[in-house]
Design an enzyme around this catalytic site. Structure first.
Site, PDB file in Angstrom:
ATOM      1  N   LEU A  43       0.877  -1.172   0.000  1.00 56.95           N
ATOM      2  CA  LEU A  43       0.000   0.000   0.000  1.00 56.95           C
ATOM      3  C   LEU A  43       0.911   1.218   0.000  1.00 56.95           C
ATOM      4  CD1 LEU A  43      -2.706  -0.931   2.702  1.00 56.95           C
ATOM      5  CD2 LEU A  43      -3.084  -0.622   0.247  1.00 56.95           C
ATOM      6  N   ASP A  44       0.489   2.290  -0.676  1.00 53.85           N
ATOM      7  CA  ASP A  44       1.286   3.515  -0.679  1.00 53.85           C
ATOM      8  C   ASP A  44       1.438   4.035   0.751  1.00 53.85           C
ATOM      9  OD1 ASP A  44       1.229   3.377  -3.416  1.00 53.85           O
ATOM     10  OD2 ASP A  44      -0.477   4.743  -3.614  1.00 53.85           O
ATOM     11  N   ARG A  45       2.425   4.880   0.935  1.00 48.90           N
ATOM     12  CA  ARG A  45       2.674   5.411   2.284  1.00 48.90           C
ATOM     13  C   ARG A  45       1.431   6.107   2.853  1.00 48.90           C
ATOM     14  NH1 ARG A  45       5.296   9.910   5.063  1.00 48.90           N
ATOM     15  NH2 ARG A  45       5.277  11.127   3.155  1.00 48.90           N
ATOM     16  N   LYS A  89      -5.410   5.296  -7.425  1.00 45.67           N
ATOM     17  CA  LYS A  89      -5.223   6.750  -7.541  1.00 45.67           C
ATOM     18  C   LYS A  89      -5.152   7.162  -9.007  1.00 45.67           C
ATOM     19  CE  LYS A  89      -2.641   7.256  -3.263  1.00 45.67           C
ATOM     20  NZ  LYS A  89      -1.267   7.208  -2.803  1.00 45.67           N
TER      21      LYS A  89
END
Ligand code: URA
Length: 238
Positions: free
Chosen positions: A103-105, A191
């Site tokens: 998962l992205d930060r 996103k």
């Protein structure tokens, strides 16, 4: 009992089966002191000394857990800018575990960790086997054309994403929240899909992988998974 070397390495949590094959090809694996570069080679994990990059491999108990990743944590083991990592949340069990996908930060929610490379490979199948549900808070007004685009697939990196399923959607004055199921894990996929339809994502939370849901696990907490829960990852939603 003799087994294929890449299977032993993956089973010992060195990495996915594919990553282990690459290690063998690169000459980084030694069996009883001899470097092995042939992929079909076998070894007996109980009798042979298997060393990867100078470190002896042990076949350890398989561990599977789910973590509720809070925003602000990276999924890599170490971060060059010294930002917190998910492994900081897993003490003292973080040894040899790796995340299944990332998962992205700034994203949050359900992430799985294991030391079982075979399982990780199956769960992270790149095309379509396991659906992941995201709760997406976005800005802007999503047109019906944009909505259809998300459902049909969006061209990213020159390839159309697999069809997505919109499970629920709610509008706000300047934005909305949607639960959407996607079946791939391209980099920053959600996103980029929402950006492509003119609705930048403000908050992204993964709530399910297959039929395994985050439930009431609190942010920053983890729990071990039982076999019946692992099976839920691979069961299709109707
Ligand atoms: N899609 C994204 O854009 N980011 C994630 O972290 C996961 C899916």
């Amino acid at each position: 009992m003799k087994q294929r070397l890449q299977k032993i390495l993956a089973g010992a949590g060195v990495g996915s089966r594919r990553a282990c094959e690459q290690l063998i090809r690169e000459g980084r694996v030694r069996v009883n002191g001899i470097t092995v570069t042939k992929l079909g080679s076998g070894a007996d994990p109980a009798a042979d000394t298997i060393i990867v990059d100078g470190e002896r491999i042990t076949t350890e108990k398989k561990i599977y857990l789910m973590l509720h990743k809070p925003p602000g944590y990276v999924c890599s083991r170490s971060d060059e800018s010294d930002r917190p990592t998910v492994y900081d949340l897993l003490m003292p069990v973080s040894q040899r575990l790796f995340t299944i996908g990332r998962l992205d930060r700034d994203a949050e929610g359900l992430i799985l960790l294991t030391n079982d490379g075979d399982f990780a490979l199956r769960a992270a199948h790149p095309r379509g086997k396991v659906g992941k549900i995201y709760q997406v808070y976005f800005k802007g007004q999503l047109s019906s054309q944009g909505r259809k685009g998300l459902e049909r697939g969006i061209v990213l990196d020159g390839k159309r994403t697999l069809p997505a399923k919109i499970l629920s959607a709610k509008r706000f004055r300047d934005g909305g929240v949607m639960a959407i199921e996607i079946r791939e894990g391209k980099k920053r996929q959600v996103k980029r899909m929402f950006l492509a339809v003119g609705c930048p994502v403000q908050r992204l939370r993964r709530v399910a992988i297959g039929n395994l849901t985050l439930g009431d696990l609190r942010p920053g907490k983890y729990r071990f998974l039982a076999q019946w829960e692992l099976d839920k990852i691979f069961t299709q939603r109707p």
